[in-house]
Design a protein around this motif. Structure first.
Motif, mmCIF file in Angstrom:
data_model
loop_
_atom_site.group_PDB
_atom_site.id
_atom_site.type_symbol
_atom_site.label_atom_id
_atom_site.label_comp_id
_atom_site.label_asym_id
_atom_site.label_seq_id
_atom_site.Cartn_x
_atom_site.Cartn_y
_atom_site.Cartn_z
ATOM 1 N N ARG A 336 -45.202 -0.420 48.869
ATOM 2 C CA ARG A 336 -46.570 -0.202 49.348
ATOM 3 C C ARG A 336 -46.693 -0.565 50.825
ATOM 4 O O ARG A 336 -47.314 0.166 51.613
ATOM 5 N N GLU A 337 -46.114 -1.690 51.223
ATOM 6 C CA GLU A 337 -46.179 -2.099 52.620
ATOM 7 C C GLU A 337 -45.391 -1.143 53.505
ATOM 8 O O GLU A 337 -45.778 -0.884 54.648
ATOM 9 N N MET A 338 -44.280 -0.619 52.968
ATOM 10 C CA MET A 338 -43.458 0.281 53.762
ATOM 11 C C MET A 338 -44.161 1.616 54.005
ATOM 12 O O MET A 338 -44.202 2.114 55.132
ATOM 13 N N VAL A 339 -44.724 2.200 52.951
ATOM 14 C CA VAL A 339 -45.339 3.522 53.069
ATOM 15 C C VAL A 339 -46.716 3.434 53.724
ATOM 16 O O VAL A 339 -47.077 4.276 54.542
ATOM 17 N N TYR A 340 -47.488 2.412 53.369
ATOM 18 C CA TYR A 340 -48.857 2.283 53.884
ATOM 19 C C TYR A 340 -49.018 0.958 54.635
ATOM 20 O O TYR A 340 -49.802 0.094 54.227
ATOM 21 N N PRO A 341 -48.289 0.776 55.750
ATOM 22 C CA PRO A 341 -48.397 -0.504 56.470
ATOM 23 C C PRO A 341 -49.803 -0.772 56.980
ATOM 24 O O PRO A 341 -50.206 -1.924 57.117
ATOM 25 N N GLN A 342 -50.568 0.298 57.254
ATOM 26 C CA GLN A 342 -51.918 0.121 57.763
ATOM 27 C C GLN A 342 -52.842 -0.502 56.722
ATOM 28 O O GLN A 342 -53.867 -1.099 57.067
ATOM 29 N N THR A 343 -52.474 -0.376 55.438
ATOM 30 C CA THR A 343 -53.313 -0.901 54.362
ATOM 31 C C THR A 343 -52.729 -2.166 53.743
ATOM 32 O O THR A 343 -53.430 -3.158 53.543
#
Length: 532
Positions: A336-343
């Protein structure tokens, strides 16, 4: 117009609010107009870097790229998975659409339309009925409905939209109705359809790959599962294909990325579209997690499923998780952090990045003002420790067409020309912004660490104060005033020493519980008067 005002207006009259938003456009600064505006090289996303590498790896192995269907009818799932299909469909997203209602135009609605200021005639009623009839049949697109209604009523678009909103509530009350079409949950669902179309049309062996999104209705997303992911999948169709081909392709792909540690093991899931005993998991070692992570699965397609598509050849299928490969390559523990770092990713600014966001706020606009700023600085630095009462001329002469005199003064006795914090310098360390005595006896532990390991901004309190003084004196002369007295006392915030921090940096410091500490006495007085 402020954002909350736009929202309030949109609730009353969306079309009017939408038109009003055009007024929010600002004319850019001259340097930001085309063609002077240019951009630095952007930063790519590690997932798409990995996908680009996967594409190159497949093509180096002789596979041709193709695009598989995304929309899969549930009938295809039953053909491919057999009795396993209901369980597979449980993880699929079904598509739904809004039904197009029969919309009648009675006298009550005609009266309500006229109440909105539209003069109705028989031709307009007939035109409106034709529009809704075309909408029901699908001849009129939903995107064009407002335009068509407005044309039928011979009114502007904003009034046509208001008619739809207030007279025909049945359009807003529609609820989606699901159909039998699903979003592709496995790339396999598309492969059977692609192979069926390509069968007997190409020379064997047929080697294809496709890297695209799949959608799976997971119960929850976690560190290793997302509801949408990228499958880097391939098929190898020939008269005879062995399971060893899957092992060889998997190994070659892993070696392309520099992996030396990998292993194969039977997959206990035993999907019915594979021949029994051929479904195999591929694992790569994740150095940060220190554990083996499944990155791919391969197997031989079942003759039963292939026969339903009229195929009597052997087919090896390999599916690689692009996100899993990217996690290993970039030492990412959470997908999740890798794909959506902005979130999901942690918000991080380096001290150097924060330093670029701190600057002097008010600054002299003219060359005269900048000369004056330097003169004030020179006087303060030279005489800052002078015992008071004292007085020093910082500048005397022509300034913006006027003769002026600027005097640094401290009338009270028993002190200095400047307060003891005036010569402090700004440092940034671990996200904290602090003022540190320059060359003094620094005893505070945090200040010591900032000096030793932090970023020095090369901004002193006096730099900000001198810039502000020169700016204010420019204002005085331009406005026609005869004199001005500028006094500073105690610095409690960066604005007290004429500094400005970008809002995004301030939000970061606040959210991360960092501190801005520029407290200290900066006592100074400058008197300026017109002498001519």
């Amino acid at each position: 117009m402020k954002k909350n005002e736009i929202v309030r207006l949109a609730k009353r009259d969306f079309e009017k609010a939408w038109v009003e938003t055009a007024k929010t456009l600002k004319k850019p600064h001259h340097d930001r107009e085309y063609p002077r505006l240019h951009f630095k090289t952007g930063q790519s996303h590690m997932l798409y870097d990995t996908i680009a590498e996967l594409r190159q790896a497949y093509m180096k192995l002789g596979f041709d790229e193709t695009v598989n269907p995304v929309f899969i009818d549930e009938e295809q799932i039953y053909k491919q998975f057999g009795p396993e299909a209901p369980a597979v469909l449980d993880r699929c997203f079904y598509l739904a659409g809004l039904p197009r209602p029969d919309i009648g135009i009675g006298m009550d609605k005609i009266e309500r339309i006229e109440g909105l200021g539209v003069e109705m005639t028989e031709d307009k009623v007939q035109g409106l009925q034709d529009v809704f009839r075309g909408y029901k049949k699908g001849d009129t697109s939903g995107d064009d409905l407002v335009l068509e209604v407005s044309a039928a009523l011979d009114v502007a678009n904003n009034l046509g939209l208001r008619v739809l909103e207030r007279v025909f509530p049945e359009l807003k009350e529609l609820t989606p109705v699901a159909n039998q079409t699903t979003l592709r949950s496995h790339m396999t669902s598309g492969w059977f359809m692609t192979l069926s179309s390509a069968y007997n049309k190409t020379k064997l062996p047929l080697k294809l790959f496709s890297i695209d999104r799949c959608f799976r209705r997971e119960q929850r997303e976690d560190a290793s599962h997302l509801m949408t992911y990228h499958s880097a999948s391939c098929v190898w169709m020939d008269d005879e294909v062995s399971l060893d081909v899957g092992m060889a392709v998997s190994e070659s792909l892993l070696e392309h990325f520099g992996f030396e540690k990998f292993r194969f093991q039977p997959d206990d899931k035993k999907s019915k579209y594979y021949i029994p005993g051929t479904q195999t998991e591929v694992y790569g070692y994740h150095p940060k997690l220190r554990e083996w992570v499944e990155v791919a699965t391969f197997g031989m397609y079942s003759p039963i499923a292939l026969a339903k598509y009229g195929i009597d050849k052997d087919v090896m299928n390999l599916g690689v998780g692009a996100e899993r490969i990217a996690m290993i390559l970039h030492n990412q523990p959470d997908v999740r952090e890798m794909v959506y770092p902005q979130t999901y990713g942690s918000w991080k600014f380096t001290d150097r990045e924060l330093a670029t966001m701190l600057r002097i706020n008010y600054y002299p606009a003219t060359s005269h003002g900048r000369v004056l700023m330097d003169s004030i600085l020179e006087t303060w630095i030279k005489h800052g420790d002078a015992d008071s009462p004292c007085e020093f001329t910082a500048f005397k002469g022509e300034f913006l067409g006027k003769d002026i005199e600027v005097v640094a003064v401290e009338p009270e006795s028993g002190t200095k020309l400047l307060g003891p914090a005036s010569m402090n310098s700004i440092y940034i360390h671990n996200g904290n912004i602090m003022g540190v005595p320059e060359g003094g006896d620094v005893k505070d532990e945090a200040a010591l660490k900032a000096v030793e390991n932090g970023v020095k901004t090369n901004i002193r309190y006096v730099d900000g104060l001198a810039a502000n003084a020169a700016y204010k004196i420019e204002e005085m002369v331009v406005s026609g005033a005869e004199e001005v007295s500028l006094r500073t006392t105690i610095s409690r915030s960066i604005s007290d020493i004429n500094l400005r921090l970008d809002e995004v940096a301030l939000n970061y410091i606040t959210s991360e519980n960092k501190v801005i500490d520029v407290r200290g006495p900066t006592f100074s007085t400058l008197n300026c008067r017109i002498t001519e």
